[in-house]
Design an enzyme around this catalytic site. Structure first.
Site, PDB file in Angstrom:
ATOM      1  CG  ASP A   1      -9.948  35.592  28.796  1.00 58.93           C
ATOM      2  OD1 ASP A   1     -10.061  36.169  28.377  1.00 58.93           O
ATOM      3  OD2 ASP A   1     -10.719  34.665  27.660  1.00 58.93           O
TER       4      ASP A   1
ATOM      5  CG  ASN B   1     -13.206  29.551  33.147  1.00 65.71           C
ATOM      6  OD1 ASN B   1     -14.069  30.614  32.754  1.00 65.71           O
ATOM      7  ND2 ASN B   1     -12.536  29.669  31.999  1.00 65.71           N
TER       8      ASN B   1
ATOM      9  NE  ARG C   1      -8.051   1.628  32.059  1.00 59.84           N
ATOM     10  CZ  ARG C   1      -8.412   1.604  33.087  1.00 59.84           C
ATOM     11  NH1 ARG C   1      -6.617   0.585  34.372  1.00 59.84           N
ATOM     12  NH2 ARG C   1      -8.954   0.731  34.300  1.00 59.84           N
TER      13      ARG C   1
END
Length: 265
Positions: free
Chosen positions: A67, A141, A152
């Site tokens: 892909d 995508n 964080r």
């Protein structure tokens, strides 16, 4: 063989270079095209400058790999009316259509223009850092904007058509096409959309004390992502273009005027 309006007169073979069997099959397929009287070029997926020079006038681009190779092929072909046919030789094959044996078995039909064309929306992405130039990308995508530091969370503001949707304190926010919903969005608990749908998915990743649902908006929507000015972050386009961004970076995402055009047999 060449009676069909979709018959192939010029083909490109695009392959994953680090996979020796992909390289070998690409060479074999180039020979098959030439023997069939089809003009053909062949380049690895890391030779994008050469691909850009060759792709104009190409009818069919055969992507050999997984892909990831198809995603690179789609971005390379975005501004050209090129049909893409994925041949699986990688770990994931959501976007590929045939095995190598099936490709050879159906070769004459493919050259003759067999199959239907499946059009999938793409995203046009503009990234502007404070005081810096605007960078532009195409994505098939998804686009991911998130934290730069491992420990964080990031404060991420999301607007849709100029209206605030949410301010996420999260690892990241994904903006995905229907094609991308079988990837990172699926892992983040989002929906799977029909690949030819005209819609965009906005999905937070591990949000803390904020809207925890993915949202589906019309394909014509304009989506703006902003990262807090006091934080550094990172942006990823299709999981392949990855770069750090400074605090205050704005990302504008719209449906691209271009479509990825896949051959489906």
């Amino acid at each position: 063989m060449h009676a069909n309006a979709n018959s192939v007169r010029r083909a490109g073979v695009f392959y994953r270079p680090e996979h020796p069997l992909a390289r070998e099959f690409a060479e074999k397929l180039e020979g098959e095209f030439r023997r069939a009287g089809v003009e053909c070029w062949r380049h690895a997926s890391d030779e994008m400058d050469a691909v850009d020079r060759e792709i104009r006038g190409t009818d069919l681009l055969v992507s050999i790999g997984g892909d990831g190779t198809v995603l690179r092929a789609a971005r390379a072909a975005a501004s050209h009316p090129v049909r893409i046919l994925g041949v699986k030789m990688g770990r994931l094959g959501f976007l590929t259509e045939l095995s190598t044996d099936e490709m050879l078995a159906q070769f004459d039909d493919i050259v003759g223009g067999a199959g239907r064309i499946e059009e999938r929306i793409m995203l046009r992405v503009e990234v502007t850092e404070e005081g810096g130039p605007t960078q532009r990308f195409e994505a098939l995508n998804d686009v991911v904007l998130g934290r730069g530091a491992i420990s964080r969370l990031a404060d991420l503001r999301v607007l849709v058509d100029g209206e605030v949707l949410a301010v996420f304190r999260a690892d990241a926010v994904i903006v995905s096409t229907p094609t991308g919903t079988t990837g990172y969005v699926l892992s983040a608990g989002g929906p799977i959309l029909h690949p030819e749908a005209d819609a965009i998915v906005i999905c937070p990743v591990a949000p803390h004390l904020s809207l925890a649902r993915c949202v589906v908006v019309p394909g014509a929507s304009e989506i703006e992502l902003e990262i807090d000015s006091s934080e550094d972050g990172a942006i990823s386009i299709d999981g392949q273009v990855n770069q750090p961004v400074g605090g205050g970076t704005r990302v504008i995402i719209r449906r691209s005027p271009h479509y990825a055009r896949f051959v489906r047999l």
